[in-house]
Design a protein around this motif. Structure first.
Motif, short mmCIF file in Angstrom:
data_model
loop_
_atom_site.label_atom_id
_atom_site.label_comp_id
_atom_site.label_asym_id
_atom_site.label_seq_id
_atom_site.Cartn_x
_atom_site.Cartn_y
_atom_site.Cartn_z
N LEU A 278 4.99 5.54 3.34
CA LEU A 278 4.49 4.37 4.06
C LEU A 278 2.88 4.65 3.99
N ALA A 279 2.05 3.82 4.09
CA ALA A 279 0.60 3.75 4.12
C ALA A 279 0.25 4.21 5.35
N SER A 280 -0.97 4.55 5.89
CA SER A 280 -1.19 4.71 7.12
C SER A 280 -0.98 3.53 8.27
N ALA A 281 -1.17 2.44 7.78
CA ALA A 281 -1.23 1.22 8.76
C ALA A 281 0.18 1.04 9.19
N ASP A 282 1.24 1.40 8.33
CA ASP A 282 2.63 1.24 8.55
C ASP A 282 3.21 2.51 9.14
N ALA A 283 2.72 3.57 8.98
CA ALA A 283 3.02 4.85 9.33
C ALA A 283 2.71 5.15 10.94
N LEU B 190 14.47 3.58 12.45
CA LEU B 190 15.21 2.50 12.54
C LEU B 190 14.40 0.97 12.27
N SER B 191 13.40 0.76 12.90
CA SER B 191 12.94 -0.47 12.47
C SER B 191 12.01 -0.54 11.04
N LEU B 192 11.89 0.50 10.48
CA LEU B 192 11.53 0.83 9.35
C LEU B 192 12.60 0.58 8.23
N MET B 193 13.77 0.89 8.68
CA MET B 193 14.99 0.91 7.77
C MET B 193 15.30 -0.53 7.68
N GLU B 194 15.27 -1.35 8.96
CA GLU B 194 15.63 -2.65 9.21
C GLU B 194 14.63 -3.47 8.08
N GLY C 137 0.86 -1.24 -0.05
CA GLY C 137 0.07 0.03 0.21
C GLY C 137 0.92 1.31 -0.06
N SER C 138 2.23 1.02 -0.03
CA SER C 138 3.07 2.26 -0.07
C SER C 138 3.15 2.91 -1.61
N THR D 237 12.64 5.72 3.84
CA THR D 237 11.39 5.43 4.43
C THR D 237 10.61 6.46 4.99
N ALA D 238 9.73 7.09 4.56
CA ALA D 238 9.03 8.46 5.02
C ALA D 238 7.70 8.22 5.08
#
Length: 346
Positions: free
Chosen positions: A71-76, A87-91, A44-45, A140-141
Motif C-alpha cells: 500500500l501507498a503511505s496514504a492507505d497504509a 481486515l478492512s484492507l482485505m475486505e 499508488g500501490s 495486502t501489505a
C-alpha cells in the motif's frame, strides 16, 4: 529396458512434473487481472509476485498463484502492530475483485473471514484439466518503518502483523536461477515432488531457502540433489531454517524436526548410493536407488532386468568383501526390487 544415466532419468522426471506453457499462460493472465483490481482498489500501490509461478519452479497440476500489494503511505497510515489490523484492507480487496471479475468467472468466490494472511480467491474454473479449481492468495501489505521488508497480515496472533520480505525472496531465487544456469529451478521442482511424496516434511519456501544456501553454481541435477540433502540434513540438525532475508523468523516445519532430519538423511543415503552404483558401472542398481527418492517420476527397474540387477549387486558384494573384508554396507545390501518404497526409515 534401456539403461539410462541418472542425469537423463532426472531430466525426464522433471519434465514430467514441470508446469505446461498453457497452464502458466493462463495463471499469469489471471494474476494480471488481479493486479489490475488491486491497482484500482489501492491507487499508488505497488504489486509484487511471489510463490512458485513467480519463482519459476511451478509443477503441474498448477492450482494457485500468489500476489502481494504494497500500500501507498496514504492507505497504509494507521495500520500495523501499533494500529489497525488488515481486515478492512482485505475486505476492500475482496470487493474490488468481485466487482471486476464476477462477469468472467460466474462461480467466483472471494473469502476474507477466517483467513490468516491473504484474501482467498476461488475462480470456480481450473487452469489444469481435471483439477477442481484454481485459487489465488492476494495479500495486502504495508511498508516496514525501517524501509527493510514489509508488515504482512497475521490474523492469528495478537499483534495481527508479521514482518517479512517476500520481494527479496523472489529476487534471491531469480539470482540463483541465473547463477546456476536454471539448475536451481529444476532441482527445486524435483525436491518439491520428493517432499510431496514423503509426508511433506518441508514447505516449499523451506526447500528453496535451504537450496539458496548450497546451490549457487551450475552443476548436474544429481549433484544438486546430493548437495541439497547433505546440506539440508546438516542445517536442520542444528535447528530450523532461518529466513534468508534476515527479516522474518525461522521457517516452520511440516513435521517434528527429528522426523524431517530422518527423511533428509535417508534421501541423502539413497542419492549417495545411486551415485556410487553409477560410478562403479551398475546402472540398474543406480536407477533402483534413485527410484526410492523419487518413486513416482523415476521408474523402478523392469522385472525383466531383476536378474541383471542381482548380478550387479553380487558383483558389488564381492568387491566389497575384497576391499574391506566385509559385505556389510548399509543400504547397498538391499537387492533391487520392483515395488515402490519411500526414501525414509519408518
Amino acid at each position: 529396458m534401456q539403461k539410462k544415466p541418472l542425469e537423463t532419468l532426472l531430466n525426464e522426471g522433471r519434465r514430467k512434473i514441470q508446469v505446461t506453457d498453457d497452464e502458466l499462460t493462463e495463471a499469469k493472465r489471471r494474476r494480471s487481472l488481479l493486479t489490475a483490481c488491486m491497482r484500482r482498489a489501492f491507487p499508488g500501490s505497488t504489486c509484487y509476485f511471489n510463490g512458485s509461478v513467480a519463482h519459476g519452479d511451478a509443477n503441474t497440476p498448477l492450482t494457485d498463484v500468489d500476489l502481494g500489494v504494497i500500500l501507498a503511505s496514504a492507505d497504509a497510515e494507521g495500520y500495523g502492530p501499533e494500529g489497525k489490523d488488515a481486515l478492512s484492507l482485505m475486505e476492500r480487496a475482496r470487493d474490488a475483485i468481485r466487482a471486476d471479475l464476477e462477469d468472467e468467472f460466474p462461480n467466483l468466490t472471494v473469502e476474507v473471514v477466517g483467513r490468516r494472511r491473504a484474501v482467498l480467491v476461488r475462480f470456480g474454473a481450473p487452469v489444469t484439466k481435471g483439477q477442481q479449481d484454481f485459487t489465488a492468495d492476494v495479500m495486502t501489505a504495508i511498508p516496514h518503518p525501517t524501509g527493510v521488508g514489509l508488515y504482512i497480515p497475521n490474523n492469528k496472533i495478537a499483534a495481527r502483523w508479521d514482518r517479512a520480505d517476500p520481494v527479496s525472496h523472489t529476487l534471491m531465487v531469480h539470482k540463483a536461477i541465473k547463477d546456476t544456469n536454471l539448475v536451481f529451478a529444476r532441482v527445486v521442482r524435483l525436491l518439491k515432488h520428493w517432499n510431496s511424496t514423503h509426508s511433506k516434511p518441508l514447505c516449499s519456501w523451506n526447500i528453496k531457502a535451504l537450496a539458496l544456501g548450497c546451490i549457487d553454481t551450475p552443476m548436474t541435477l544429481i549433484e544438486a540433489l546430493q548437495l541439497f540433502f547433505t546440506y539440508g540434513t546438516e542445517q536442520l540438525e542444528e535447528g530450523p531454517t532461518p529466513d534468508p532475508a534476515g527479516v522474518a523468523g525461522d521457517i516452520p516445519l511440516g513435521l517434528p524436526i527429528t522426523d524431517v532430519c530422518k527423511r533428509l538423511r535417508t534421501a541423502k543415503n539413497y542419492i549417495d548410493l545411486a551415485i556410487d552404483h553409477e560410478t562403479a558401472g551398475r546402472p540398474l542398481s543406480a536407477q533402483h536407488a534413485l527410484h526410492q527418492v523419487l518413486p513416482e517420476i523415476i521408474p523402478d527397474i523392469d522385472p525383466a532386468d531383476a536378474e541383471a540387477a542381482a548380478e550387479e549387486e553380487a558383483a558389488r558384494l564381492v568387491q566389497s568383501v575384497a576391499m574391506t573384508g566385509s559385505a556389510a554396507s548399509g543400504l547397498g545390501l538391499v537387492t533391487p526390487r520392483v515395488t515402490s518404497t519411500r526414501a525414509w526409515a519408518p
